[in-house]
Scaffold this motif. Structure first.
Motif, PDB file in Angstrom:
ATOM      1  N   MET A   1       0.925  -0.699  -0.032  1.00 51.15           N
ATOM      2  CA  MET A   1      -0.389   0.015   0.224  1.00 51.15           C
ATOM      3  C   MET A   1       0.994   1.312  -0.506  1.00 51.15           C
ATOM      4  N   LYS A   2       0.566   2.259  -0.464  1.00 54.22           N
ATOM      5  CA  LYS A   2       0.805   3.622  -0.410  1.00 54.22           C
ATOM      6  C   LYS A   2       0.026   4.469   0.348  1.00 54.22           C
ATOM      7  N   ILE A   3       0.535   4.788   1.211  1.00 55.32           N
ATOM      8  CA  ILE A   3      -0.296   5.948   2.451  1.00 55.32           C
ATOM      9  C   ILE A   3       0.244   7.317   2.368  1.00 55.32           C
ATOM     10  N   LEU A   4      -1.138   8.148   2.328  1.00 56.46           N
ATOM     11  CA  LEU A   4      -0.570   9.022   3.024  1.00 56.46           C
ATOM     12  C   LEU A   4      -0.842   9.578   4.542  1.00 56.46           C
ATOM     13  N   VAL A   5      -0.769   9.995   5.655  1.00 55.27           N
ATOM     14  CA  VAL A   5      -0.126  10.571   6.456  1.00 55.27           C
ATOM     15  C   VAL A   5      -0.572  12.020   6.890  1.00 55.27           C
ATOM     16  N   THR A   6      -1.477  12.742   6.710  1.00 53.46           N
ATOM     17  CA  THR A   6      -1.512  14.516   7.015  1.00 53.46           C
ATOM     18  C   THR A   6      -1.423  13.968   9.319  1.00 53.46           C
ATOM     19  N   GLY A   7      -1.170  15.168   9.011  1.00 56.33           N
ATOM     20  CA  GLY A   7      -0.423  15.418  11.015  1.00 56.33           C
ATOM     21  C   GLY A   7       0.495  14.513  11.375  1.00 56.33           C
ATOM     22  N   ALA A   8       1.532  14.293  10.209  1.00 58.05           N
ATOM     23  CA  ALA A   8       2.472  13.502  10.788  1.00 58.05           C
ATOM     24  C   ALA A   8       3.464  13.482  11.676  1.00 58.05           C
ATOM     25  N   ALA A   9       3.580  14.855  12.398  1.00 56.76           N
ATOM     26  CA  ALA A   9       4.045  15.742  12.726  1.00 56.76           C
ATOM     27  C   ALA A   9       3.350  15.000  14.237  1.00 56.76           C
ATOM     28  N   GLY A  10       2.395  15.366  13.774  1.00 49.31           N
ATOM     29  CA  GLY A  10       1.293  15.547  15.232  1.00 49.31           C
ATOM     30  C   GLY A  10       1.627  14.161  16.664  1.00 49.31           C
ATOM     31  N   PHE A  11       0.842  13.411  17.588  1.00 46.33           N
ATOM     32  CA  PHE A  11       0.587  12.957  18.513  1.00 46.33           C
ATOM     33  C   PHE A  11       0.974  11.774  17.793  1.00 46.33           C
ATOM     34  N   ILE A  12      -0.835  11.225  17.711  1.00 46.70           N
ATOM     35  CA  ILE A  12      -1.035   9.997  16.970  1.00 46.70           C
ATOM     36  C   ILE A  12      -0.554   9.834  15.692  1.00 46.70           C
ATOM     37  N   GLY A  13      -0.286  11.550  14.107  1.00 49.26           N
ATOM     38  CA  GLY A  13       0.231  10.706  13.581  1.00 49.26           C
ATOM     39  C   GLY A  13       1.695   9.671  13.400  1.00 49.26           C
ATOM     40  N   HIS A  14       2.845  10.807  14.618  1.00 52.57           N
ATOM     41  CA  HIS A  14       3.686  10.333  14.701  1.00 52.57           C
ATOM     42  C   HIS A  14       4.167   9.130  14.916  1.00 52.57           C
ATOM     43  N   ALA A  15       2.874   8.241  15.468  1.00 53.50           N
ATOM     44  CA  ALA A  15       3.215   6.793  16.477  1.00 53.50           C
ATOM     45  C   ALA A  15       2.178   6.076  15.226  1.00 53.50           C
ATOM     46  N   LEU A  16       1.929   6.652  14.726  1.00 55.60           N
ATOM     47  CA  LEU A  16       1.168   5.259  13.804  1.00 55.60           C
ATOM     48  C   LEU A  16       1.881   5.204  12.338  1.00 55.60           C
ATOM     49  N   VAL A  17       2.601   6.670  11.830  1.00 56.15           N
ATOM     50  CA  VAL A  17       3.706   6.510  10.618  1.00 56.15           C
ATOM     51  C   VAL A  17       4.964   4.325  11.258  1.00 56.15           C
ATOM     52  N   LYS A  18       4.867   5.561  12.563  1.00 57.24           N
ATOM     53  CA  LYS A  18       6.462   3.886  13.048  1.00 57.24           C
ATOM     54  C   LYS A  18       6.012   2.349  12.531  1.00 57.24           C
ATOM     55  N   ARG A  19       3.918   2.638  13.289  1.00 50.82           N
ATOM     56  CA  ARG A  19       3.121   1.506  13.000  1.00 50.82           C
ATOM     57  C   ARG A  19       2.784   0.085  12.097  1.00 50.82           C
ATOM     58  N   LEU A  20       2.529   1.869  10.701  1.00 51.32           N
ATOM     59  CA  LEU A  20       2.144   1.346   9.064  1.00 51.32           C
ATOM     60  C   LEU A  20       3.457   0.580   8.664  1.00 51.32           C
ATOM     61  N   ALA A  21       4.519   1.477   9.406  1.00 47.91           N
ATOM     62  CA  ALA A  21       6.022   1.069   8.374  1.00 47.91           C
ATOM     63  C   ALA A  21       6.177  -0.216   7.897  1.00 47.91           C
ATOM     64  N   SER A  22       5.357  -1.647   8.585  1.00 49.38           N
ATOM     65  CA  SER A  22       5.955  -3.119   8.182  1.00 49.38           C
ATOM     66  C   SER A  22       4.935  -3.327   7.382  1.00 49.38           C
ATOM     67  N   CYS A  23       3.815  -2.305   6.775  1.00 46.73           N
ATOM     68  CA  CYS A  23       2.586  -2.413   6.549  1.00 46.73           C
ATOM     69  C   CYS A  23       2.653  -1.928   5.250  1.00 46.73           C
ATOM     70  N   ALA A  24       3.784  -0.766   4.470  1.00 44.12           N
ATOM     71  CA  ALA A  24       3.282  -0.037   3.675  1.00 44.12           C
ATOM     72  C   ALA A  24       4.295  -0.170   2.751  1.00 44.12           C
ATOM     73  N   THR A  25       3.947  -0.006   1.854  1.00 42.99           N
ATOM     74  CA  THR A  25       5.655  -0.221   0.430  1.00 42.99           C
ATOM     75  C   THR A  25       5.936   1.482   0.836  1.00 42.99           C
ATOM     76  N   SER A  26       4.932   2.628   0.965  1.00 45.25           N
ATOM     77  CA  SER A  26       5.984   3.552   1.294  1.00 45.25           C
ATOM     78  C   SER A  26       4.567   4.992   1.998  1.00 45.25           C
ATOM     79  N   ILE A  27       4.967   5.839   3.081  1.00 44.47           N
ATOM     80  CA  ILE A  27       4.273   6.667   3.836  1.00 44.47           C
ATOM     81  C   ILE A  27       5.013   8.043   3.175  1.00 44.47           C
ATOM     82  N   VAL A  28       4.067   8.720   2.819  1.00 39.16           N
ATOM     83  CA  VAL A  28       3.888  10.071   2.961  1.00 39.16           C
ATOM     84  C   VAL A  28       3.792  10.483   4.050  1.00 39.16           C
ATOM     85  N   GLY A  29       4.323  11.550   4.780  1.00 34.63           N
ATOM     86  CA  GLY A  29       3.782  12.408   6.002  1.00 34.63           C
ATOM     87  C   GLY A  29       3.986  13.420   5.623  1.00 34.63           C
ATOM     88  N   ILE A  30       2.263  13.998   5.712  1.00 34.94           N
ATOM     89  CA  ILE A  30       2.605  15.986   5.411  1.00 34.94           C
ATOM     90  C   ILE A  30       2.105  16.847   7.198  1.00 34.94           C
TER      91      ILE A  30
END
Length: 322
Positions: A1-30
């Protein structure tokens, strides 16, 4: 999956990026890195994400439709998790325009980008505040949420209505995430756990609203991102509706004074109490019915307030060299 996480520098966004890293082809955070609270904390979260090899960060604002569309066109996302928002019930009383711009205009831009660039699934942050003064407990996703008592809650309710409309008209999946009082390491400085811990170590009074007669369904950050990650990866049945809303909470409210005592114990220091009346826009109780979440994902939040408090205070002491 290619995933966009908005609010990636936020509390939940930051933790979610780490959690999704193993199941995503690529993650873009804004993230627009606004100064609603300490920007340095946001930069520190992003620095921690530098080790996530399939993550790319871009400074961007969801209120800027042109900038947002350029990002969507460049990456062709499969899934979008919209966590970017102006947060905080109390601040919405002081600065309502910020909530309309970020939470209504910004969310509309997200919906439009998902529609035009064929995103398969949009997950978005809603809030337990949509339940307003609901007397029936625990709060169920089947309950009426037509009476919000803060502008913040009203914007989150509007997000759910807009998502329902877009799912119906344009046939892409939308999932609303009603978060219940999230806390834990890297948390927001405007939230109770952070404020209480900071004040206790500084020897300053902590504000106890409604004379302590409050309870909240405190939900630890790891339980939050586990549930969201499961919803991102879930394969829906063919006969399911395209629109869903879930309570993302612990499922067991904690009395405010029990919460305070848990923080005091973790800090090994007594707080100074400043009792105050109920704050405008606040509710006396939140309590999540999480059965729908469990049936969809098998997730049952497990971290209790005592354990979560110890983890947060340990992080706080390390981060701020207490």
């Amino acid at each position: 999956m290619k995933i966009l996480v908005t609010g990636a520098a936020g509390f939940i966004g930051h933790a979610l990026v780490k959690r999704l890293a193993s199941c995503a082809t690529s993650i873009v955070g804004i993230d627009n890195l606004n100064d609603y609270y300490d920007v340095e904390l946001k930069h520190s979260r992003l620095k921690e994400l530098e080790s996530v090899t399939n993550f790319q960060f871009m400074k961007a604002d969801i209120s800027d439709a042109t900038q947002l569309n350029e990002i969507f066109q460049s990456h062709q996302f499969d899934v979008v998790v919209n966590l970017a928002a102006q947060a905080g019930v109390r601040y919405s009383i002081e600065n309502p325009s910020a909530y309309i711009q970020a939470n209504v205009v910004g969310f509309f831009n997200i919906l439009e980008a998902c529609r035009h660039f064929a995103v398969k699934h949009l997950l978005y942050a809603s809030s337990s505040s949509v339940y307003g003064l609901n007397k029936k407990t625990p709060f169920s996703v089947d309950d009426s949420v037509d009476n919000p008592i803060s502008l913040y809650a009203a914007t989150k309710k509007s997000n759910e209505l807009m998502a329902h409309t877009y799912a119906h008209l344009y046939k892409f999946k939308t999932t609303g995430l009603r978060f219940f009082t999230v806390y834990g390491p890297w948390g927001r400085p405007d939230m109770a756990m952070f404020k209480f811990t900071k004040s206790i170590f500084e020897g300053k009074p902590i504000d106890i609203y409604n004379n302590g007669e409050l309870s909240r369904d405190f939900t630890y950050i790891d339980d939050i991102v586990e549930a969201v990650s499961a919803l991102v990866q879930r394969s829906p049945r063919a006969d399911e509706p395209l629109y869903h809303v879930y309570n993302i909470g612990h499922g067991s409210p904690v009395k405010l004074m029990d919460f305070v005592r848990a923080v005091e114990k973790a800090a090994d220091k007594k707080a100074i109490y400043n009792y105050l009346p109920m704050q405008a826009g606040d509710v006396s109780q939140t309590w999540a019915d999480t059965q729908a979440l469990y049936e969809a994902t098998g997730c049952r939040p497990a971290v209790k307030i005592e354990e979560g408090s110890e983890r947060f205070v340990s992080w706080f002491k390390n981060y701020y060299n207490v």
